[in-house]
Scaffold this motif. Sequence first.
Motif, PDB file in Angstrom:
ATOM      1  N   ARG A  78     -28.765   5.348  52.998  1.00  0.00           N
ATOM      2  CA  ARG A  78     -29.200   4.047  52.480  1.00  0.00           C
ATOM      3  C   ARG A  78     -30.016   3.403  53.655  1.00  0.00           C
ATOM      4  NH1 ARG A  78     -24.674   1.605  50.568  1.00  0.00           N
ATOM      5  NH2 ARG A  78     -25.236   2.011  48.443  1.00  0.00           N
ATOM      6  N   LEU A  79     -29.703   3.405  54.942  1.00  0.00           N
ATOM      7  CA  LEU A  79     -30.369   2.682  55.752  1.00  0.00           C
ATOM      8  C   LEU A  79     -31.546   3.362  56.118  1.00  0.00           C
ATOM      9  CD1 LEU A  79     -30.048   0.508  58.004  1.00  0.00           C
ATOM     10  CD2 LEU A  79     -29.303   2.262  59.825  1.00  0.00           C
ATOM     11  N   VAL A  80     -31.729   4.582  56.290  1.00  0.00           N
ATOM     12  CA  VAL A  80     -33.044   5.198  56.291  1.00  0.00           C
ATOM     13  C   VAL A  80     -34.090   5.041  55.016  1.00  0.00           C
ATOM     14  CG1 VAL A  80     -34.253   7.527  56.146  1.00  0.00           C
ATOM     15  CG2 VAL A  80     -32.153   7.089  57.613  1.00  0.00           C
ATOM     16  N   ALA A  81     -33.311   4.917  53.610  1.00  0.00           N
ATOM     17  CA  ALA A  81     -34.478   4.514  52.717  1.00  0.00           C
ATOM     18  C   ALA A  81     -34.793   3.146  52.736  1.00  0.00           C
ATOM     19  CB  ALA A  81     -33.323   4.828  51.213  1.00  0.00           C
ATOM     20  N   MET A  82     -33.874   2.156  53.190  1.00  0.00           N
ATOM     21  CA  MET A  82     -34.088   0.826  53.291  1.00  0.00           C
ATOM     22  C   MET A  82     -35.327   0.419  54.410  1.00  0.00           C
ATOM     23  SD  MET A  82     -32.743  -2.200  51.907  1.00  0.00           S
ATOM     24  CE  MET A  82     -31.242  -1.722  51.681  1.00  0.00           C
ATOM     25  N   ASP A  83     -34.997   1.233  55.647  1.00  0.00           N
ATOM     26  CA  ASP A  83     -36.313   1.082  56.464  1.00  0.00           C
ATOM     27  C   ASP A  83     -37.638   1.455  55.968  1.00  0.00           C
ATOM     28  OD1 ASP A  83     -34.568   0.130  58.199  1.00  0.00           O
ATOM     29  OD2 ASP A  83     -34.200   1.803  59.297  1.00  0.00           O
ATOM     30  N   ALA A  84     -37.577   2.681  55.095  1.00  0.00           N
ATOM     31  CA  ALA A  84     -38.614   3.208  54.651  1.00  0.00           C
ATOM     32  C   ALA A  84     -39.523   2.126  53.540  1.00  0.00           C
ATOM     33  CB  ALA A  84     -38.530   4.465  53.790  1.00  0.00           C
TER      34      ALA A  84
END
Length: 283
Positions: A78-84
């Motif tokens: 989720r954190l990776v997707a949010m940063d994207a």
Amino acid sequence: MKQLLPVLALAASVCAGQTADQTHETLASAEDRVNALSRKVSQLLSPSPKEQELIAACKINCSTAQVQDGLRKISAERLVAMDAVVSQIHAEVDRYIIRTAHPKTPDLDHRGIESGLKQILSSAADMPPVALVSKSTGGYTLIVMYSLHKGDMMGPGATSVTLRSYRARGDRVELVDGTGSDMDGYGRVSVEELRSPTRDEAWILVSGYMTGANGPNARMRVYVCNSGKFRTMWMPANVWGTFTVRLTDGGFTVEGAYYRQDKKRRETYVLAPDGVYLVPSEN
């Protein structure tokens, strides 16, 4: 020439109308794209069926490796997707500024840019965007600051705080630099332009409070911008308390109550070409 004047006037009027329409279209389209990206942020915060299953299992027994590893994996993804998604919002801001700033005007239309960003980022911003303009030997620099919230996430992943610079180069404006992620995770962010002690530089004071902290954990930074390039001039340790910053001719003051301490903070800082200095107290 007399016959041509009405034609030229009409052409100028049409061109001006097209420019206004194009700016409005850019503003509206940028707002639509950022709104769509903001909805993605909200969607990412909604638990998936697999996460709901793990959360239910955790209520019964949260010590098993399967439950813990599964929840950690989902959180990391989720954190990776949010940063994207946040990176895409930053890209939309850059695109809007590059397309709408006026490179031939001394102030680069920074007030118009600020007004436009308030509209574009209304659904995503954690603070009202701020736009400043700085003059140096090489020309004018547009400095923009804003903060994006990431839904209900707390700590370093809660906000994305950025200070960005743009320079006029010929007939266009280009992104030059940014201050990185040092203020990410902070809310109630404020920005003040200080009176610079040097020529050709803009000195900017940024302050905010850590999200999710057990009390007001304040961070302060002074950034210097020279021809669009940033450097961190002052980065003191965080201080627990609620403080008010007031600008002075030579620097700024910081006053307020320390958190859970029976004492007040009263500090005066002055700016010098090589740094920010605390004025010794007379007490």
